[in-house]
Design a protein around this motif. Structure first.
Motif, PDB file in Angstrom:
ATOM      1  N   ILE A  14       0.816  -1.213   0.000  1.00 19.30           N
ATOM      2  CA  ILE A  14       0.000   0.000   0.000  1.00 19.30           C
ATOM      3  C   ILE A  14       0.853   1.268   0.000  1.00 19.30           C
ATOM      4  O   ILE A  14       0.835   2.038  -0.947  1.00 19.30           O
ATOM      5  CB  ILE A  14      -0.940   0.016   1.228  1.00 19.30           C
ATOM      6  CG1 ILE A  14      -1.897  -1.177   1.188  1.00 19.30           C
ATOM      7  CG2 ILE A  14      -1.709   1.323   1.283  1.00 19.30           C
ATOM      8  CD1 ILE A  14      -3.031  -1.043   0.226  1.00 19.30           C
ATOM      9  N   PHE A  15       1.621   1.461   1.055  1.00 21.18           N
ATOM     10  CA  PHE A  15       2.353   2.719   1.186  1.00 21.18           C
ATOM     11  C   PHE A  15       3.736   2.664   0.551  1.00 21.18           C
ATOM     12  O   PHE A  15       4.451   1.675   0.675  1.00 21.18           O
ATOM     13  CB  PHE A  15       2.543   3.074   2.664  1.00 21.18           C
ATOM     14  CG  PHE A  15       1.283   3.506   3.340  1.00 21.18           C
ATOM     15  CD1 PHE A  15       0.738   4.758   3.069  1.00 21.18           C
ATOM     16  CD2 PHE A  15       0.654   2.679   4.255  1.00 21.18           C
ATOM     17  CE1 PHE A  15      -0.420   5.165   3.696  1.00 21.18           C
ATOM     18  CE2 PHE A  15      -0.505   3.089   4.881  1.00 21.18           C
ATOM     19  CZ  PHE A  15      -1.048   4.331   4.609  1.00 21.18           C
ATOM     20  N   ALA A  16       4.087   3.755  -0.088  1.00 20.78           N
ATOM     21  CA  ALA A  16       5.459   3.910  -0.533  1.00 20.78           C
ATOM     22  C   ALA A  16       6.189   4.784   0.483  1.00 20.78           C
ATOM     23  O   ALA A  16       7.341   4.543   0.809  1.00 20.78           O
ATOM     24  CB  ALA A  16       5.502   4.550  -1.908  1.00 20.78           C
ATOM     25  N   ASN A  17       5.507   5.816   0.959  1.00 23.53           N
ATOM     26  CA  ASN A  17       6.080   6.702   1.965  1.00 23.53           C
ATOM     27  C   ASN A  17       4.968   7.332   2.784  1.00 23.53           C
ATOM     28  O   ASN A  17       4.401   8.360   2.430  1.00 23.53           O
ATOM     29  CB  ASN A  17       6.923   7.787   1.289  1.00 23.53           C
ATOM     30  CG  ASN A  17       7.545   8.726   2.299  1.00 23.53           C
ATOM     31  OD1 ASN A  17       7.376   8.550   3.500  1.00 23.53           O
ATOM     32  ND2 ASN A  17       8.233   9.721   1.803  1.00 23.53           N
ATOM     33  N   ASN A 225       1.864   3.492  -3.257  1.00 19.46           N
ATOM     34  CA  ASN A 225       2.383   2.796  -4.426  1.00 19.46           C
ATOM     35  C   ASN A 225       1.426   2.973  -5.596  1.00 19.46           C
ATOM     36  O   ASN A 225       0.263   3.362  -5.410  1.00 19.46           O
ATOM     37  CB  ASN A 225       2.563   1.311  -4.119  1.00 19.46           C
ATOM     38  CG  ASN A 225       3.803   1.080  -3.292  1.00 19.46           C
ATOM     39  OD1 ASN A 225       4.830   1.709  -3.514  1.00 19.46           O
ATOM     40  ND2 ASN A 225       3.692   0.203  -2.308  1.00 19.46           N
ATOM     41  N   GLU A 226       1.912   2.666  -6.759  1.00 15.85           N
ATOM     42  CA  GLU A 226       1.133   2.923  -7.954  1.00 15.85           C
ATOM     43  C   GLU A 226      -0.174   2.136  -7.978  1.00 15.85           C
ATOM     44  O   GLU A 226      -0.209   0.959  -7.627  1.00 15.85           O
ATOM     45  CB  GLU A 226       1.965   2.567  -9.192  1.00 15.85           C
ATOM     46  CG  GLU A 226       1.963   3.683 -10.212  1.00 15.85           C
ATOM     47  CD  GLU A 226       2.988   3.413 -11.286  1.00 15.85           C
ATOM     48  OE1 GLU A 226       2.581   3.206 -12.441  1.00 15.85           O
ATOM     49  OE2 GLU A 226       4.193   3.403 -10.942  1.00 15.85           O
ATOM     50  N   SER A 227      -1.219   2.811  -8.359  1.00 20.40           N
ATOM     51  CA  SER A 227      -2.547   2.229  -8.595  1.00 20.40           C
ATOM     52  C   SER A 227      -3.100   1.407  -7.429  1.00 20.40           C
ATOM     53  O   SER A 227      -3.793   0.428  -7.636  1.00 20.40           O
ATOM     54  CB  SER A 227      -2.560   1.392  -9.876  1.00 20.40           C
ATOM     55  OG  SER A 227      -1.675   0.289  -9.753  1.00 20.40           O
ATOM     56  N   VAL A 228      -2.815   1.826  -6.207  1.00 22.29           N
ATOM     57  CA  VAL A 228      -3.486   1.170  -5.085  1.00 22.29           C
ATOM     58  C   VAL A 228      -4.728   1.951  -4.666  1.00 22.29           C
ATOM     59  O   VAL A 228      -5.595   1.438  -3.986  1.00 22.29           O
ATOM     60  CB  VAL A 228      -2.566   1.010  -3.848  1.00 22.29           C
ATOM     61  CG1 VAL A 228      -1.419   0.084  -4.135  1.00 22.29           C
ATOM     62  CG2 VAL A 228      -2.075   2.349  -3.347  1.00 22.29           C
ATOM     63  N   ILE A 229      -4.778   3.226  -5.082  1.00 27.38           N
ATOM     64  CA  ILE A 229      -5.914   4.062  -4.709  1.00 27.38           C
ATOM     65  C   ILE A 229      -7.028   3.898  -5.733  1.00 27.38           C
ATOM     66  O   ILE A 229      -6.847   4.185  -6.910  1.00 27.38           O
ATOM     67  CB  ILE A 229      -5.498   5.555  -4.662  1.00 27.38           C
ATOM     68  CG1 ILE A 229      -4.379   5.763  -3.647  1.00 27.38           C
ATOM     69  CG2 ILE A 229      -6.679   6.430  -4.339  1.00 27.38           C
ATOM     70  CD1 ILE A 229      -4.845   5.825  -2.240  1.00 27.38           C
ATOM     71  N   LYS A 230      -8.171   3.456  -5.262  1.00 28.52           N
ATOM     72  CA  LYS A 230      -9.303   3.274  -6.164  1.00 28.52           C
ATOM     73  C   LYS A 230      -9.903   4.622  -6.551  1.00 28.52           C
ATOM     74  O   LYS A 230      -9.774   5.612  -5.828  1.00 28.52           O
ATOM     75  CB  LYS A 230     -10.369   2.407  -5.475  1.00 28.52           C
ATOM     76  CG  LYS A 230     -10.046   0.930  -5.528  1.00 28.52           C
ATOM     77  CD  LYS A 230     -10.547   0.365  -6.851  1.00 28.52           C
ATOM     78  CE  LYS A 230     -10.659  -1.162  -6.722  1.00 28.52           C
ATOM     79  NZ  LYS A 230     -11.515  -1.701  -7.774  1.00 28.52           N
ATOM     80  N   GLU A 231     -10.585   4.581  -7.641  1.00 25.60           N
ATOM     81  CA  GLU A 231     -11.176   5.771  -8.257  1.00 25.60           C
ATOM     82  C   GLU A 231     -11.724   6.831  -7.289  1.00 25.60           C
ATOM     83  O   GLU A 231     -11.243   7.941  -7.237  1.00 25.60           O
ATOM     84  CB  GLU A 231     -12.307   5.315  -9.186  1.00 25.60           C
ATOM     85  CG  GLU A 231     -12.896   6.412 -10.030  1.00 25.60           C
ATOM     86  CD  GLU A 231     -12.072   6.603 -11.303  1.00 25.60           C
ATOM     87  OE1 GLU A 231     -12.171   7.686 -11.880  1.00 25.60           O
ATOM     88  OE2 GLU A 231     -11.351   5.664 -11.716  1.00 25.60           O
TER      89      GLU A 231
END
Length: 405
Positions: A14-17, A225-231
């Motif tokens: 989920i998290f990158a930072n 991280n890329e594309s973990v957040i839904k619309e």
DNA sequence: CTTCCACGGGAACACTGGGGTG
DNA sequence: CACCCCAGTGTTCCCGTGGAAG
């Protein structure tokens, strides 16, 4: 089998930072705050030319970027000062932590390498120590007073002295930046301080939902991280926070907690459902935290309201009823009850904290009271109150049967 | 218009925990 | 060391006041 932590650290999908979403993080770019940044920079640029910048008052509700903007501009100013060799020192003081004249000057003196005890001295001694500390060379000192409204009652002496300190200095110059979320606090100030502090004013309007989306989007880019957040997630966070006077801090917290929930439930994306769970969780933990840290007497007052709602079949109570119950509880706990006057103060505080609801009503011939009702779930608060060992005895208080005449 | 009583502002007070001084 | 000074906090005491029912 490998190390027990192996799964836990490799599972970071989920998290990158995560730090980027914390309120302490100062971003490189502050969307929708161009005007304020330029205004502030313009006013402070005087310091680089060897002049005294005018005092500035900054207004805006919580989470409108006041502190972030000021810190950002301060950093830039200090850097530039270093480059062109003019001495600029910016001191950041939070008025909630340093809320009296003594503490403000003691802290200031200390940052200029003077040894001052945190209590004990007469205030004017601390004040002269600070003056001596800065006046050793030609420099510009900018004192940033965050939450300056907290200083308005107990620490107004600090504001007064700071506003006239320049006439007592030979080399250094001092100006101040006050940050406040209370638009009316200057009314409580000495008129001389008011006009001096408000030479320049900068307003931070609340963000609207679209602006919040921009802020969230920018941070989410780095945080997740890329594309973990839904619309719909970011619009939803923005919408929730926009309801609360456009509080960006709240929006960011919400986004972070949503992510944490997603992470904990082993989901690999953050969904709108997570955001909803997050709002509930945040509200509940806010209440828990507030109740936990209440002073003992305040807890007893809150318990009184709780006890009343258990004993009687109604929701709102007159202040007299609450005070009687309070005395009963004190008695039960073997404590000296405080006066009614004092208890009304506790009631007002609980009201401000949103734990109870209190309104003054005038009952005409039958005088006036405060009608008090609980505004948080009983089941949530009760166990926390009983956690306090000094209040344990309340749990076995006998429910007094109603006396009917 | 009176009358009722808690509200809430402000002064006064007691206490605390640190300082300096002889 | 004993003693007084000082800022700050939490409390009590005192009192003017609000506003609709009577």
């Amino acid at each position: 089998m490998g190390n027990i932590f192996e799964n836990l650290i490799s599972e970071r999908t989920i998290f990158a930072n995560r730090e980027v979403l914390r309120p302490t993080y100062i971003p490189e770019n502050l969307p929708h705050r161009k005007e304020q940044i330029n205004g502030l920079a313009g006013a402070l640029s005087a310091a680089l030319k060897g002049e005294t910048p005018s005092n500035i008052l900054i207004y805006g509700k919580t989470g409108t970027g006041k502190t972030a903007t000021v810190k950002y501009v301060s950093k830039e100013l200090e850097e530039m000062g270093e480059k062109i060799g003019s001495k600029c020192s910016l001191v950041y003081i939070n008025g909630e932590v340093f809320d009296t004249q003594y503490r403000v000057f003691a802290y200031l003196a200390k940052t200029f390498n003077k040894r001052v005890p945190m209590i004990g001295w007469p205030t004017d001694m601390v004040y002269s120590e600070f003056k001596a500390g800065i006046d050793t060379e030609d420099r510009c000192v900018i004192v940033i007073l965050d939450e300056v409204d907290k200083l308005a009652t107990k620490g107004d002496g600090a504001l007064y002295n700071l506003s006239r300190i320049n006439s007592e200095l030979n080399n250094a110059k001092v100006s101040m930046i006050g940050i406040s979320n209370d638009l009316t606090f200057t009314e409580r100030l000495d008129p001389r301080v008011r006009s001096s502090l408000g030479e320049d004013e900068i307003i931070f309007p609340p963000y609207n939902a679209n602006q919040l989306q921009d802020i969230l989007g920018e941070r989410a880019e780095i945080a997740f991280n890329e594309s973990v957040i839904k619309e719909g997630v970011i619009p939803l966070c923005a919408a929730f926070a926009a309801q609360e006077h456009g509080d960006a801090r709240r929006a960011l917290d919400l986004l972070r907690v949503s992510g944490e929930i997603a992470e904990r439930t082993k989901s690999d994306v953050v969904t709108e459902e997570h955001v909803r769970l997050a709002t509930e969780k945040m509200e509940a933990s806010r209440i828990v935290e507030v109740v936990k840290t209440l002073p003992l007497q305040s807890k007893i007052v809150l318990s009184s309201v709780l006890q009343l709602s258990k004993e009687k079949n109604k929701r709102r109570f007159a202040s007299g009823e609450v005070y009687n119950m309070y005395r009963r509880l004190c008695n039960h706990l073997g404590m000296e009850p405080l006066t009614q006057r004092r208890v009304t103060d506790f009631v007002s505080e609980l009201d401000i904290l949103g734990l109870i609801n209190a309104v003054v009503v005038s009952k005409g011939r039958y005088a006036r009271t405060k009608e008090i009702s609980l505004s948080v779930p009983e089941v949530l608060v009760q166990p926390i109150l009983l956690e306090d060992y000094k209040l344990r005895a309340i749990s076995n208080i006998r429910v007094k049967t109603q006396i009917t005449l």
